[in-house]
Write a protein that holds these residues in place. Structure first.
Motif, PDB file in Angstrom:
ATOM      1  N   CYS A 121      -2.230   4.182 -75.727  1.00 24.54           N
ATOM      2  CA  CYS A 121      -2.313   5.697 -75.241  1.00 24.54           C
ATOM      3  C   CYS A 121      -3.708   5.769 -74.599  1.00 24.54           C
ATOM      4  O   CYS A 121      -4.902   5.508 -75.110  1.00 24.54           O
TER       5      CYS A 121
ATOM      6  N   CYS B 284      -6.300   8.129 -76.625  1.00 25.21           N
ATOM      7  CA  CYS B 284      -6.906   7.804 -77.922  1.00 25.21           C
ATOM      8  C   CYS B 284      -6.901   6.500 -78.530  1.00 25.21           C
ATOM      9  O   CYS B 284      -7.565   5.935 -79.312  1.00 25.21           O
TER      10      CYS B 284
ATOM     11  N   CYS C  38       2.491   8.488 -78.133  1.00 25.81           N
ATOM     12  CA  CYS C  38       1.639   8.693 -79.230  1.00 25.81           C
ATOM     13  C   CYS C  38       1.716   9.428 -80.350  1.00 25.81           C
ATOM     14  O   CYS C  38       1.713  10.538 -80.366  1.00 25.81           O
TER      15      CYS C  38
ATOM     16  N   CYS D   8      -1.833  11.426 -81.169  1.00 30.58           N
ATOM     17  CA  CYS D   8      -2.195  12.485 -80.677  1.00 30.58           C
ATOM     18  C   CYS D   8      -1.161  13.227 -79.998  1.00 30.58           C
ATOM     19  O   CYS D   8      -1.519  14.282 -79.169  1.00 30.58           O
TER      20      CYS D   8
ATOM     21  N   PHE E 108       0.283  12.204 -77.374  1.00 28.42           N
ATOM     22  CA  PHE E 108       0.393  12.297 -76.055  1.00 28.42           C
ATOM     23  C   PHE E 108       1.564  11.571 -75.414  1.00 28.42           C
ATOM     24  O   PHE E 108       2.026  10.647 -76.162  1.00 28.42           O
TER      25      PHE E 108
HETATM   26 ZN   LIG Z   1      -3.111   9.262 -78.444  1.00 30.27          ZN
END
Ligand SMILES: [Zn+2]
Length: 197
Positions: free
Chosen positions: A24, A27, A44, A47, A49
């Motif tokens: 990711c 993060c 991800c 987070c 994403f």
């Molecule tokens: Zn992430």
């Protein structure tokens, strides 16, 4: 002459490669693959994403003078090295497509152009990792001095009637042949919408 707007340099119909991004970018967590909006995508779990893989917006500028077209030879080490193309490149995040066309033409040819019209818009399936959506613009020379730069190491005017040199992108070839035969300049730029007039 027919307007062709989708070009492919490989068989993309059999290609379903997922992105090779493993982590990711937000993060640093390792991606998992998850279905999102009908497609498998890197996701991800920390987070949330989602990495969407999209075509890259680009511009190409047809610089024509009478029946001549200005082409650049792609320098060693660049994509499609040794082959020829119109001034072109990707649109930066902080610029509009007209500014990108003017900038790319200046960087690659040394010439200042004004942008007259949008000749076409093309999807180019160039490789499994590179699909571009190209806004093709008609440029009008207003100044500058011819000098190859950026990833171009030679410039030459060619008669649009041909023969043209070995072209890097089949879209360029089609666009030049079509412009020569039809002289259709496309849709005029609406300057009222430019951010920086
Ligand atoms: Zn992430």
């Amino acid at each position: 002459m027919k307007v062709k707007q989708v070009f492919s340099a490989y068989d993309f119909t059999n290609n379903s490669s997922l992105d090779d991004l493993k982590y990711c970018p937000r993060c640093g967590e390792k991606f998992i693959i998850k279905e999102e909006s009908g497609k498998k995508r890197p996701f991800c779990s920390v987070c949330e994403f989602v990495h969407y893989k999209n075509p890259s917006p680009a511009v190409s500028v047809l610089v024509a003078k009478n029946d001549l077209v200005l082409l650049g030879k792609r320098a060693p080490g660049s994509f499609m090295e040794g082959k020829w193309c119109s001034p072109c490149g990707f649109i930066e995040f902080d610029e509009d497509f007209i500014t990108a066309g003017i900038r790319e033409t200046k960087e690659e040819t040394g010439l200042d152009v004004s942008i007259k019209s949008v000749i076409s818009v093309c999807s180019n399936y160039l490789s499994p990792d590179l699909h571009s959506l190209v806004v093709v613009l008609l440029g009008n020379i207003i100044g500058g001095k011819l000098c190859p730069g950026d990833d171009i190491d030679a410039l030459q005017w060619f008669n649009m009637a041909g023969p043209l040199p070995s072209m890097a992108f089949s879209a360029d070839l089609h666009i030049i042949e079509r412009f020569y035969k039809t002289k259709i300049e496309g849709l005029q730029i609406d300057f009222d919408f430019l951010l920086d007039k």
